[in-house]
Design a protein around this motif. Structure first.
Motif, short mmCIF file in Angstrom:
data_model
loop_
_atom_site.label_atom_id
_atom_site.label_comp_id
_atom_site.label_asym_id
_atom_site.label_seq_id
_atom_site.Cartn_x
_atom_site.Cartn_y
_atom_site.Cartn_z
N GLY A 84 0.89 -1.29 -0.05
CA GLY A 84 0.01 0.02 0.25
C GLY A 84 0.86 1.37 -0.08
O GLY A 84 2.03 1.14 -0.23
N LEU A 85 0.07 2.48 0.18
CA LEU A 85 0.71 3.68 0.07
C LEU A 85 1.66 3.90 1.36
O LEU A 85 1.28 3.84 2.34
CB LEU A 85 -0.34 4.76 0.03
N GLY A 86 3.04 4.26 0.79
CA GLY A 86 4.06 4.77 2.09
C GLY A 86 4.47 3.56 2.52
O GLY A 86 5.11 3.44 3.67
N SER A 87 3.95 2.21 2.28
CA SER A 87 4.58 1.20 2.67
C SER A 87 5.66 0.31 2.10
O SER A 87 6.20 1.25 1.38
CB SER A 87 3.38 0.02 2.89
N SER A 88 5.96 -0.69 2.17
CA SER A 88 7.14 -1.31 1.32
C SER A 88 6.84 -2.86 1.13
O SER A 88 6.12 -3.39 1.83
CB SER A 88 8.43 -1.09 2.04
N GLU A 89 7.95 -3.51 0.57
CA GLU A 89 7.79 -4.97 0.46
C GLU A 89 7.79 -5.74 1.86
O GLU A 89 7.18 -6.88 1.92
CB GLU A 89 8.91 -5.53 -0.65
#
Length: 274
Positions: free
Chosen positions: A30-35
């Protein structure tokens, strides 16, 4: 070639090799997250599931709002970059809006995602969806920005390997939002505002919706309504979870995915599971 100092908008990474089952899944954050939001699920994934994760342009520290007319195009590109194709796509939060937008658009044009993209099933985790434009109000706009900060803090908490002091968590979340900048926030809101107009009832691809019953970012009722509106979907509500069930309860999340995979040959999702 990218200009010097720019960040690659889309980065694809293989997380696990395939097994006997031969299923291949693509993970979209999602937005602003990461793998890293998928790490716990990767460790406890269903047996035989080959996993690929995509670092999308809207990741923490990602590209500075590339000039794309439609962010759903990034979803298509990520799917097509997976060697051998991704027959299952698992998307979280903002990526769910874009994925549903893509599927609804294909359906409205009479195109089958199985033929177009090789996708045979979708898992939507903590999706944003509202049925009517009237479900949005002017007064909630300031709260929307607060929810993004809460979402950043929630993600940091879920991925942290050790306890973090509340003030440090809040500082890290604020920094994450600053890195995103206003452009991604506006694009997120624009995509969300379009959800009432999506012909989601035309999507006949098997879909399973997973949401936490204590999600402070998006009410779980939105996921339930989306599952009811989709043409071929069911839902799992995970107790005691907030916005990232794959990180908070990877055991239950993996079980939900496993149950979904077993039903794909029949062409329909599993019955609702709580």
């Amino acid at each position: 070639m990218l200009p010097e100092g720019d960040v690659e908008p889309l980065v694809l990474r293989q997380r696990t090799v395939s097994g006997e089952a031969g299923r291949r899944a693509l993970l979209l954050h999602g937005l602003g997250s990461s793998e890293s939001c998928w790490d716990a699920f990767v460790d406890g994934r269903p047996a035989g599931l080959e996993l690929w994760s995509a670092g999308m342009p809207w990741r923490a520290g990602g590209a500075f709002a590339p000039a794309e007319p439609d962010d759903a195009a990034w979803i298509t590109e990520a799917i097509r970059r997976v060697p051998g194709g991704a027959d299952v796509v698992i998307a979280h939060s903002y990526a769910t809006v874009l994925l549903v937008t893509l599927l609804a658009g294909l359906a409205a044009d009479g195109r089958d995602p199985r033929e177009e993209l090789g996708v045979h099933g979708v898992v939507l985790v903590s999706p944003f969806y509202r049925e009517s434009p009237r479900d949005f109000s002017w007064g909630e706009l300031p709260r929307f920005l607060d929810l993004l900060r809460i979402g950043a803090e929630d993600g940091i908490l879920a991925r942290s390997r050790k306890p973090l002091a509340p003030d440090l968590r809040a500082e890290m979340a604020e920094r994450s939002c600053e890195q995103l900048g206003p452009h991604w926030v506006v694009r997120h809101l624009h995509a969300y505002l379009r959800t009432p107009f999506l012909p989601v009832h035309l999507v006949d691809l098997p879909v399973h919706v997973v949401m936490g019953d204590q999600d402070p970012i998006v009410p779980p009722a939105e996921g339930t309504r989306l599952a009811a509106r989709l043409g071929n979907a069911s839902a799992t509500r995970v107790e005691g979870c907030a916005h990232t069930p794959m990180a908070e309860r990877p055991d239950l999340f993996s079980l939900a995915v496993q149950q979904f995979l077993t039903t794909l040959p029949a062409g329909h999702p599993p019955a609702a599971v709580n």
